[in-house]
Design an enzyme around this catalytic site. Sequence first.
Site, PDB file in Angstrom:
ATOM      1  N   HIS A  72      45.681  54.301  46.588  1.00 46.45           N
ATOM      2  CA  HIS A  72      46.976  54.133  47.261  1.00 46.45           C
ATOM      3  C   HIS A  72      48.019  55.050  46.633  1.00 46.45           C
ATOM      4  O   HIS A  72      48.167  55.077  45.417  1.00 46.45           O
ATOM      5  CB  HIS A  72      47.440  52.675  47.169  1.00 46.45           C
ATOM      6  CG  HIS A  72      46.813  51.802  48.202  1.00 46.45           C
ATOM      7  ND1 HIS A  72      47.370  50.639  48.643  1.00 46.45           N
ATOM      8  CD2 HIS A  72      45.674  51.959  48.908  1.00 46.45           C
ATOM      9  CE1 HIS A  72      46.595  50.097  49.571  1.00 46.45           C
ATOM     10  NE2 HIS A  72      45.546  50.882  49.744  1.00 46.45           N
ATOM     11  N   TYR A 201      55.897  44.889  49.848  1.00 42.55           N
ATOM     12  CA  TYR A 201      56.644  43.885  49.088  1.00 42.55           C
ATOM     13  C   TYR A 201      57.915  43.599  49.882  1.00 42.55           C
ATOM     14  O   TYR A 201      58.746  44.492  50.047  1.00 42.55           O
ATOM     15  CB  TYR A 201      57.011  44.414  47.702  1.00 42.55           C
ATOM     16  CG  TYR A 201      55.845  44.532  46.739  1.00 42.55           C
ATOM     17  CD1 TYR A 201      54.980  45.624  46.776  1.00 42.55           C
ATOM     18  CD2 TYR A 201      55.612  43.548  45.775  1.00 42.55           C
ATOM     19  CE1 TYR A 201      53.913  45.740  45.883  1.00 42.55           C
ATOM     20  CE2 TYR A 201      54.552  43.653  44.871  1.00 42.55           C
ATOM     21  CZ  TYR A 201      53.705  44.744  44.938  1.00 42.55           C
ATOM     22  OH  TYR A 201      52.660  44.846  44.049  1.00 42.55           O
ATOM     23  N   PRO A 293      52.887  37.829  38.745  1.00 51.38           N
ATOM     24  CA  PRO A 293      52.033  38.844  39.370  1.00 51.38           C
ATOM     25  C   PRO A 293      52.762  39.908  40.191  1.00 51.38           C
ATOM     26  O   PRO A 293      52.124  40.855  40.653  1.00 51.38           O
ATOM     27  CB  PRO A 293      51.114  38.014  40.281  1.00 51.38           C
ATOM     28  CG  PRO A 293      51.852  36.755  40.532  1.00 51.38           C
ATOM     29  CD  PRO A 293      52.692  36.495  39.336  1.00 51.38           C
ATOM     30  N   LYS A 297      50.602  43.698  36.931  1.00 52.52           N
ATOM     31  CA  LYS A 297      50.359  44.221  35.573  1.00 52.52           C
ATOM     32  C   LYS A 297      49.317  43.453  34.760  1.00 52.52           C
ATOM     33  O   LYS A 297      48.814  43.967  33.751  1.00 52.52           O
ATOM     34  CB  LYS A 297      51.676  44.214  34.766  1.00 52.52           C
ATOM     35  CG  LYS A 297      52.690  45.220  35.215  1.00 52.52           C
ATOM     36  CD  LYS A 297      52.261  46.624  34.940  1.00 52.52           C
ATOM     37  CE  LYS A 297      52.519  47.499  36.115  1.00 52.52           C
ATOM     38  NZ  LYS A 297      51.742  48.679  36.265  1.00 52.52           N
ATOM     39  N   TYR A 385      54.891  51.094  37.926  1.00 57.38           N
ATOM     40  CA  TYR A 385      53.854  50.527  38.791  1.00 57.38           C
ATOM     41  C   TYR A 385      52.524  51.239  38.592  1.00 57.38           C
ATOM     42  O   TYR A 385      51.470  50.606  38.497  1.00 57.38           O
ATOM     43  CB  TYR A 385      54.285  50.605  40.260  1.00 57.38           C
ATOM     44  CG  TYR A 385      53.506  49.686  41.164  1.00 57.38           C
ATOM     45  CD1 TYR A 385      53.989  48.416  41.483  1.00 57.38           C
ATOM     46  CD2 TYR A 385      52.282  50.072  41.705  1.00 57.38           C
ATOM     47  CE1 TYR A 385      53.267  47.562  42.304  1.00 57.38           C
ATOM     48  CE2 TYR A 385      51.555  49.228  42.528  1.00 57.38           C
ATOM     49  CZ  TYR A 385      52.055  47.970  42.830  1.00 57.38           C
ATOM     50  OH  TYR A 385      51.338  47.125  43.633  1.00 57.38           O
TER      51      TYR A 385
HETATM   52  P1  RFL Z   1      40.919  35.841  31.988  1.00 53.00           P
HETATM   53  O1  RFL Z   1      40.582  36.584  33.234  1.00 53.00           O
HETATM   54  O2  RFL Z   1      41.643  34.552  32.113  1.00 53.00           O
HETATM   55  O3  RFL Z   1      39.527  35.590  31.235  1.00 53.00           O
HETATM   56  C1  RFL Z   1      39.428  34.688  30.162  1.00 53.00           C
HETATM   57  C2  RFL Z   1      37.987  34.229  30.097  1.00 53.00           C
HETATM   58  O4  RFL Z   1      37.808  33.395  28.969  1.00 53.00           O
HETATM   59  C3  RFL Z   1      37.042  32.276  29.359  1.00 53.00           C
HETATM   60  N1  RFL Z   1      37.351  31.184  28.416  1.00 53.00           N
HETATM   61  C4  RFL Z   1      36.520  30.784  27.430  1.00 53.00           C
HETATM   62  N2  RFL Z   1      35.295  31.194  27.067  1.00 53.00           N
HETATM   63  C5  RFL Z   1      34.702  30.580  26.021  1.00 53.00           C
HETATM   64  N3  RFL Z   1      35.269  29.548  25.341  1.00 53.00           N
HETATM   65  C6  RFL Z   1      36.497  29.088  25.671  1.00 53.00           C
HETATM   66  N4  RFL Z   1      37.069  28.086  24.998  1.00 53.00           N
HETATM   67  C7  RFL Z   1      37.182  29.725  26.753  1.00 53.00           C
HETATM   68  N5  RFL Z   1      38.396  29.542  27.356  1.00 53.00           N
HETATM   69  C8  RFL Z   1      38.474  30.431  28.354  1.00 53.00           C
HETATM   70  C9  RFL Z   1      37.466  32.001  30.792  1.00 53.00           C
HETATM   71  O5  RFL Z   1      36.496  31.239  31.517  1.00 53.00           O
HETATM   72  C10 RFL Z   1      37.592  33.413  31.323  1.00 53.00           C
HETATM   73  O6  RFL Z   1      36.396  33.904  31.869  1.00 53.00           O
HETATM   74  O7  RFL Z   1      41.729  36.745  30.959  1.00 53.00           O
HETATM   75  P2  RFL Z   1      41.677  38.327  30.650  1.00 53.00           P
HETATM   76  O8  RFL Z   1      40.252  38.779  30.479  1.00 53.00           O
HETATM   77  O9  RFL Z   1      42.662  38.539  29.582  1.00 53.00           O
HETATM   78  O10 RFL Z   1      42.153  39.033  32.000  1.00 53.00           O
HETATM   79  C11 RFL Z   1      43.474  38.918  32.429  1.00 53.00           C
HETATM   80  C12 RFL Z   1      43.543  38.869  33.942  1.00 53.00           C
HETATM   81  O11 RFL Z   1      42.555  38.008  34.464  1.00 53.00           O
HETATM   82  C13 RFL Z   1      44.920  38.404  34.398  1.00 53.00           C
HETATM   83  O12 RFL Z   1      45.945  39.064  33.695  1.00 53.00           O
HETATM   84  C14 RFL Z   1      45.206  38.606  35.877  1.00 53.00           C
HETATM   85  O13 RFL Z   1      44.194  38.146  36.718  1.00 53.00           O
HETATM   86  C15 RFL Z   1      46.522  37.871  36.174  1.00 53.00           C
HETATM   87  N6  RFL Z   1      46.579  37.442  37.546  1.00 53.00           N
HETATM   88  C16 RFL Z   1      46.962  38.348  38.464  1.00 53.00           C
HETATM   89  N7  RFL Z   1      47.343  39.580  38.054  1.00 53.00           N
HETATM   90  C17 RFL Z   1      47.726  40.475  38.942  1.00 53.00           C
HETATM   91  O14 RFL Z   1      48.048  41.593  38.566  1.00 53.00           O
HETATM   92  N8  RFL Z   1      47.734  40.159  40.302  1.00 53.00           N
HETATM   93  C18 RFL Z   1      47.333  38.938  40.769  1.00 53.00           C
HETATM   94  O15 RFL Z   1      47.333  38.690  41.957  1.00 53.00           O
HETATM   95  C19 RFL Z   1      46.937  37.975  39.843  1.00 53.00           C
HETATM   96  N9  RFL Z   1      46.565  36.756  40.243  1.00 53.00           N
HETATM   97  C20 RFL Z   1      46.229  36.145  37.935  1.00 53.00           C
HETATM   98  C21 RFL Z   1      46.208  35.829  39.298  1.00 53.00           C
HETATM   99  C22 RFL Z   1      45.910  35.160  37.000  1.00 53.00           C
HETATM  100  C23 RFL Z   1      45.587  33.857  37.376  1.00 53.00           C
HETATM  101  N10 RFL Z   1      45.369  32.868  36.365  1.00 53.00           N
HETATM  102  C24 RFL Z   1      45.028  33.272  35.034  1.00 53.00           C
HETATM  103  C25 RFL Z   1      45.827  31.555  36.463  1.00 53.00           C
HETATM  104  C26 RFL Z   1      45.824  34.554  39.706  1.00 53.00           C
HETATM  105  C27 RFL Z   1      45.504  33.564  38.749  1.00 53.00           C
HETATM  106  C28 RFL Z   1      45.084  32.214  39.259  1.00 53.00           C
HETATM  107  C1  PHB Z   2      46.699  41.399  44.969  1.00 49.97           C
HETATM  108  O1  PHB Z   2      46.170  42.178  45.789  1.00 49.97           O
HETATM  109  O2  PHB Z   2      46.168  40.323  44.652  1.00 49.97           O
HETATM  110  C2  PHB Z   2      48.016  41.745  44.378  1.00 49.97           C
HETATM  111  C3  PHB Z   2      48.549  43.000  44.620  1.00 49.97           C
HETATM  112  C4  PHB Z   2      49.780  43.324  44.075  1.00 49.97           C
HETATM  113  C5  PHB Z   2      50.464  42.406  43.317  1.00 49.97           C
HETATM  114  C6  PHB Z   2      49.909  41.158  43.064  1.00 49.97           C
HETATM  115  C7  PHB Z   2      48.679  40.816  43.608  1.00 49.97           C
HETATM  116  O3  PHB Z   2      51.672  42.727  42.823  1.00 49.97           O
END
Ligand code: RFL
Ligand code: PHB
Length: 391
Positions: A72, A201, A293, A297, A385
Amino acid sequence: MRTTVGIVGGGPAGLLLARLLHNAGIDCVVLESRDRSYVEGRQRAGILEQGTVEVLRECGAGARMDREGLVHEGIELRFDRRAHRVDFPALTGGRTVMVYAQTEVVKDLIALRLADNAPLLFEARVSGISGADTDQPVVHFTHQGREHTLTCDYVVGCDGFHGVARAAVPEAVRRTYERTYPYSWLGVLADVPPSCDELIYAHSPRGFALHSMRSRTVSRLYLQVPNGADPADWPDERVWDELDQRFAVDGDWTLERGPITAKSVLPMRSFVTEPMRYGRVFLAGDAAHIVPPTGAKGLNLAVADVVVLARALVHRYATGATDLLDAYSDTCLRRVWRAEHFSYSMTTTLHTDPEQSEFDTRLQLAQLDRIASATTAAAELAENYTGLPIG
Ligand code: RFL
Ligand code: PHB
């Protein structure tokens, strides 16, 4: 059990760190509490910064991303019934982002680790880490109904916001910074081709909306909803009607509708814990920091942390020097706080606070108008971004 680097958590941070260390010939064990299908199916982020894309390619995890990911070159901002495109390459000297879901990054990294026959234990729940300030920290975990220990040179907590690793940093030295927001996101996945080639957005009097995508045939959409909202109160028809109103602009535009296959409510939070290291235990990704989110980032910050950490560990084993490990927390926190600021300002500029006054709304619109009319303001958004340099 014994290993060089014990990695708690097999999300993107833990799996990528394992890949980087494996490529450098450093042994590690990944302990993940959930099963493989749960970890691979967890619907989360969708946007990869250019630096993240390059890291995945360089470590050999980029083949499917390069085939299936969508490059993109901009995003669209909507406000005041107007649409304004932010052109990333023009504003940043050629930088772009990639739409490739976190689920797919995780699947690719798991497949590589298993193909390498390298240790990755699913359903291995870590209960705690002892000896953080000794030469041999120990990870305590349960696997297949039995308790085990993993003795390591270093332990890395990649176990997300709700993990246990953060507790290895004693409260006396730990500082935490936190902000919550008076709104959440309702996220839906729909089996319908995206209605626009780029992300939208939208600021609107009814609240924020975001149009994103997972592929050429699957759309991902978000709506600002009150905290505590129940997806059951949002039948499909209501979701589409609300999105239509929030994306409305003067001129032609149609939001295509299709079957909604998933619906969930995501609360928002900003959170940082400092330092990101205590003794021989390091924290990376969501274990150390959370962003709302809106700036996309979260995943990218996790990637940047483990790149800095892998570099420091490789340097340590090549030379014996710990200078890069000693600098890890400060190096990462500088980038973390920049991303915290960007995510906070994107969030508060685009969402409607339930307590918001007309004055606050006018400030938001003035800021959006500034981005739409001044290259310097647009470049500030585009640089953040598409991602600042790692390390
Ligand atoms: P993760 O992905 O949470 O992975 C952590 C892993 O550790 C495991 N774990 C354990 N394992 C062993 N023993 C324990 N005691 C443990 N406790 C936990 C978990 O099962 C998991 O597999 O962290 P990591 O690797 O730092 O990655 C970070 C990203 O996942 C996160 O920053 C993003 O996904 C944030 N986030 C989003 N970011 C965006 O940029 N756009 C989004 O749309 C977006 N949606 C989200 C999200 C984070 C969410 N969470 C954490 C609530 C949506 C959700 C629901
Ligand atoms: C997504 O595609 O899940 C997404 C994209 C941009 C954002 C947050 C989530 O800022």
